[in-house]
Design an enzyme around this catalytic site. Structure first.
Site, PDB file in Angstrom:
ATOM      1  N   GLY A 290       0.799  -1.236   0.000  1.00 37.61           N
ATOM      2  CA  GLY A 290       0.000   0.000   0.000  1.00 37.61           C
ATOM      3  C   GLY A 290       0.823   1.274   0.000  1.00 37.61           C
ATOM      4  N   SER A 291       2.157   1.162  -0.107  1.00 38.20           N
ATOM      5  CA  SER A 291       2.983   2.375  -0.003  1.00 38.20           C
ATOM      6  C   SER A 291       2.975   3.178  -1.306  1.00 38.20           C
ATOM      7  CB  SER A 291       4.425   1.995   0.361  1.00 38.20           C
ATOM      8  OG  SER A 291       4.927   1.063  -0.577  1.00 38.20           O
ATOM      9  N   ASP A 292       3.036   4.496  -1.137  1.00 36.97           N
ATOM     10  CA  ASP A 292       3.092   5.382  -2.302  1.00 36.97           C
ATOM     11  C   ASP A 292       3.933   6.591  -1.953  1.00 36.97           C
ATOM     12  OD1 ASP A 292       1.417   7.549  -1.200  1.00 36.97           O
ATOM     13  OD2 ASP A 292      -0.273   6.189  -1.421  1.00 36.97           O
TER      14      ASP A 292
ATOM     15  N   TYR B 242      -3.093  -0.387   6.726  1.00 35.29           N
ATOM     16  CA  TYR B 242      -4.481  -0.420   6.263  1.00 35.29           C
ATOM     17  C   TYR B 242      -5.408  -0.671   7.468  1.00 35.29           C
ATOM     18  CZ  TYR B 242      -3.678  -0.389   1.160  1.00 35.29           C
ATOM     19  OH  TYR B 242      -3.376  -0.037  -0.138  1.00 35.29           O
TER      20      TYR B 242
ATOM     21  N   LYS C  92      -1.114  -0.954 -12.426  1.00 38.47           N
ATOM     22  CA  LYS C  92      -0.849   0.423 -11.968  1.00 38.47           C
ATOM     23  C   LYS C  92       0.442   0.456 -11.167  1.00 38.47           C
ATOM     24  CE  LYS C  92      -3.514   2.850  -8.959  1.00 38.47           C
ATOM     25  NZ  LYS C  92      -4.856   3.304  -8.570  1.00 38.47           N
TER      26      LYS C  92
ATOM     27  N   LYS D 244       3.120   2.882  -8.808  1.00 45.19           N
ATOM     28  CA  LYS D 244       3.262   4.088  -7.980  1.00 45.19           C
ATOM     29  C   LYS D 244       4.486   4.873  -8.423  1.00 45.19           C
ATOM     30  CE  LYS D 244      -0.243   3.452  -5.347  1.00 45.19           C
ATOM     31  NZ  LYS D 244      -1.289   4.444  -5.149  1.00 45.19           N
TER      32      LYS D 244
ATOM     33  N   ASP E 238       0.455   6.458 -10.703  1.00 47.92           N
ATOM     34  CA  ASP E 238      -0.272   7.096  -9.598  1.00 47.92           C
ATOM     35  C   ASP E 238       0.727   7.833  -8.701  1.00 47.92           C
ATOM     36  OD1 ASP E 238      -1.902   7.784  -7.499  1.00 47.92           O
ATOM     37  OD2 ASP E 238      -2.534   5.745  -7.001  1.00 47.92           O
TER      38      ASP E 238
ATOM     39  N   GLU F 280      -2.607   9.412 -12.093  1.00 50.50           N
ATOM     40  CA  GLU F 280      -3.605   9.522 -11.028  1.00 50.50           C
ATOM     41  C   GLU F 280      -3.124  10.479  -9.950  1.00 50.50           C
ATOM     42  OE1 GLU F 280      -5.094   5.683  -9.999  1.00 50.50           O
ATOM     43  OE2 GLU F 280      -5.265   6.193  -7.876  1.00 50.50           O
TER      44      GLU F 280
ATOM     45  N   GLU G 215     -10.034   9.288  -5.157  1.00 49.87           N
ATOM     46  CA  GLU G 215      -9.982   8.566  -3.885  1.00 49.87           C
ATOM     47  C   GLU G 215      -9.968   9.513  -2.694  1.00 49.87           C
ATOM     48  OE1 GLU G 215      -6.205   6.626  -5.080  1.00 49.87           O
ATOM     49  OE2 GLU G 215      -5.517   7.070  -3.054  1.00 49.87           O
TER      50      GLU G 215
ATOM     51  N   ASP H 186     -15.062   6.353  -4.568  1.00 50.75           N
ATOM     52  CA  ASP H 186     -14.538   5.606  -3.423  1.00 50.75           C
ATOM     53  C   ASP H 186     -15.704   5.317  -2.477  1.00 50.75           C
ATOM     54  OD1 ASP H 186     -11.582   5.465  -1.673  1.00 50.75           O
ATOM     55  OD2 ASP H 186     -13.483   5.325  -0.614  1.00 50.75           O
TER      56      ASP H 186
ATOM     57  N   HIS I 286     -11.747   3.512  -7.173  1.00 57.06           N
ATOM     58  CA  HIS I 286     -10.578   3.279  -6.320  1.00 57.06           C
ATOM     59  C   HIS I 286     -10.874   2.118  -5.376  1.00 57.06           C
ATOM     60  CE1 HIS I 286      -8.466   4.195  -2.365  1.00 57.06           C
ATOM     61  NE2 HIS I 286      -7.499   3.860  -3.198  1.00 57.06           N
TER      62      HIS I 286
HETATM   63  C1  LIG Z   1      -2.244   4.438   0.704  1.00 57.71           C
HETATM   64  C2  LIG Z   1      -2.974   3.658  -0.324  1.00 57.71           C
HETATM   65  O1  LIG Z   1      -2.406   2.387  -0.475  1.00 57.71           O
HETATM   66  C3  LIG Z   1      -2.973   4.369  -1.677  1.00 57.71           C
HETATM   67  O2  LIG Z   1      -1.668   4.350  -2.217  1.00 57.71           O
HETATM   68  C4  LIG Z   1      -3.936   3.673  -2.597  1.00 57.71           C
HETATM   69  C5  LIG Z   1      -4.029   4.296  -3.936  1.00 57.71           C
HETATM   70  O3  LIG Z   1      -3.637   5.394  -4.208  1.00 57.71           O
HETATM   71  C6  LIG Z   1      -4.683   3.519  -4.992  1.00 57.71           C
HETATM   72  O4  LIG Z   1      -5.019   2.373  -4.767  1.00 57.71           O
HETATM   73  O5  LIG Z   1      -4.872   4.103  -6.045  1.00 57.71           O
HETATM   74 MG   LIG Z   2      -4.474   6.131  -6.066  1.00 56.18          MG
END
Ligand SMILES: C[C@H](O)[C@@H](O)CC(=O)C(=O)O
Ligand SMILES: [Mg+2]
Length: 523
Positions: free
Chosen positions: A53-55, A63, A303, A305, A333, A359, A388, A411, A438
């Site tokens: 879940g990291s971005d 989560y 997708k 990041k 994203d 995104e 989102e 969302d 999302h």
């Molecule tokens: C913090 C979340 O994982 C986020 O990175 C999710 C997201 O941006 C997405 O699924 O699109």
């Molecule tokens: Mg996103």
């Protein structure tokens, strides 16, 4: 029996409760599903340990879910949640507790017979609306509560769920009422079956089947009538782009071909893309392995990041493009990392990997910024996606008016539940912008699958440019986890809004006293 209908002018929970005639349904006289208790729990999963879940902005997400359970007098329960990232979940829990007084003591039938009024009651409380209105913590709390209401409604319409022990015999008398009650949603099929066993007449059975057949795909609630769907939406602030009449017209027009689309979904499912191969904190080795596995499992849309380091992004995106080939789809994203000019120049550098969309390139509140980015990237064939963290239907309205995004990412836990998402689906349809929800979070895939199926079957009737996000995390904690087949969401089969969590999982992950949080966490 006195039949009372309520307008949207209810001022307080007291008004709402007083508007109940009795503990019987005002349409058919059946026992009401009176809501007698709301519990809310802080449930966190230590996903940051492995960088799931990291971005670029959320480097250590745990989560988490603010998990709501509604108890009714009959024993039927409704389960709902909203999604958070760890710290601060307790603040949303407090907000849910603050809203609880508006729902405990009402009944499911009171709510759904005037759902617009109840939505407005929750979002317009004279004191609490100052915390929003309809945004931030209080709106996340609204989502959790209303998600539980939709789940309760769907269960009341469906067959017996695992946690439902209804006092069935008490319903048999009311089943002797005449057929005018066709549109009443008061009792679960469980009681119908019990009634049959208790010797109800053939006439009652005809009536009963009228109630239980029909479309079950909007959260498996048999809302047959477009008017009833419209009656769940609060049109305040959006009538300049979508009136109630226009919304109704969209739903009525989409009735053509609905059955084929429903059958198509039941056999083939709804197209999905995966984000799970390329979270920002994953190593190149992990990216390669996850891409290989995903390709083997039939995934064709991915997708990635981006946004922390340009050279790193170029390397990682090239790697993924090489792995997936030229024909598969790639999205990127940035999770709000850039200013407008940076977004344009950064994404221009990444254009060589041919992303379908960028995104959240900048602040989720910057509508004109998104419009400028959209305009600059259009010649490169790159669209802008966002939603989102778009906090309400008014923001979506303006994004659409300003041509600021080319993909709408609803969302299920950020907006005010199904009610507000319906408004956005209908506006997106009017503006001809595809909806690609999302789902990166715990429980979001479970919830949003209902909305996107509804969008296809009952609103857009179109799959072009559309897909729903999928992340392969934490589904094992749900009583009815999503089913993915050939990279497509298969329609849920169990009654409810799919957000019931396993009690053992909730107990283990409850913060701060669950076993998971009592053991030393290795960071
Ligand atoms: C913090 C979340 O994982 C986020 O990175 C999710 C997201 O941006 C997405 O699924 O699109
Ligand atoms: Mg996103």
């Amino acid at each position: 029996m006195t039949v009372r209908k309520w307008g949207v002018g209810l001022k307080s929970a007291g008004d709402f409760r007083e508007s109940q005639c009795s503990r019987k349904c005002f349409i058919c006289g059946n026992m009401l599903q009176k809501i007698i208790n709301l519990t809310v729990r802080d449930v966190r999963f230590p996903t940051s340990l492995e960088q799931h879940g990291s971005d670029a902005m959320h480097t250590d997400p745990d989560y988490s879910a603010v998990y709501v359970v509604l108890d009714t007098e009959s024993g039927l329960k409704g389960f709902g949640l909203t999604f958070t990232l760890g710290k601060g979940t307790e603040i949303v829990v407090c907000a849910v507790q603050a809203l609880a007084g508006l729902i405990v003591g009402t009944s499911l039938q009171d709510i759904v017979s005037n759902f617009r009024g109840f939505y407005r009651l929750l979002t317009s409380d004279g004191q609490m609306r100052w915390l929003g209105p309809e945004k931030g913590v209080i709106h996340l709390a609204t989502a959790a509560v209303l998600n539980a209401v939709w789940d309760l409604w769907a269960r009341a319409e469906g067959k017996v769920g695992p946690s439902y022990q209804a006092p069935m015999v008490t319903f048999t008398v009311s089943l002797r009422r005449p057929r005018l009650t066709t549109h009443c949603h008061c009792f679960p099929v469980a009681s119908v079956e019990a009634a049959r066993r208790h010797g109800e007449s053939q006439e009652d059975e005809i009536y009963i089947s009228d109630v239980i057949t029909g479309e079950h795909l909007l959260c498996r609630v048999s809302i047959q009538d477009p008017k009833q769907i419209i009656s769940c939406i609060d049109f305040r602030y959006i009538t300049d782009v979508l009136t109630e009449e226009e919304a109704l017209d969209i739903l009525v027009k989409a009735k053509g071909g609905k059955q084929q689309r429903e059958e198509e979904m039941l056999s083939q499912g709804y197209p999905a893309y995966t984000t799970s191969c390329a979270w920002l904190g994953y190593s190149d080795q992990q990216l390669k392995q996850l891409c290989t596995d995903a390709l083997q499992n039939g995934w064709t849309r991915f997708k990635v990041k981006v946004g922390a380091d340009l050279e790193d992004d170029i390397r990682r995106c090239r790697l993924i493009r090489q792995m997936i080939g030229a024909d598969n789809t790639l999205m990127i994203d940035a999770n709000q990392r850039w200013d407008v000019a940076d977004a344009i120049s950064w994404v221009t550098r990444l254009a060589e990997v041919k992303p379908l969309w960028i995104e959240e390139p900048t602040s989720p509140d910057d509508i004109l910024g998104h419009a400028a980015i959209s305009k600059a990237l259009a010649p490169l064939g790159i669209g802008v996606a966002s939603g989102e963290q778009c906090h309400n239907r008014v923001m979506f309205k303006q994004f659409l008016q300003a041509s600021a995004l080319q993909f709408v990412q609803i969302d299920s836990c950020r907006l005010g539940s199904v009610n507000e998402n319906l408004a956005v689906l209908l506006m997106a349809h009017k503006f001809k912008v595809p909806v690609c929800p999302h789902a990166g979070g715990v429980g979001l895939c479970e919830l949003v699958q209902h909305l996107i199926l509804f969008d296809y079957i009952c609103v857009s009737a179109d799959l072009s440019g559309r897909m729903c996000e999928y992340v392969d995390h934490l589904h094992e904690h749900f009583a009815s986890p999503v089913v993915i087949r050939n990279a497509r969401y298969m329609p849920p089969k169990d009654p409810g809004y799919s957000c019931e969590m396993l009690e053992s999982s909730v107990r283990r992950h409850e913060y701060p006293n669950g076993d998971v949080w009592k053991l030393p966490i290795q960071k």
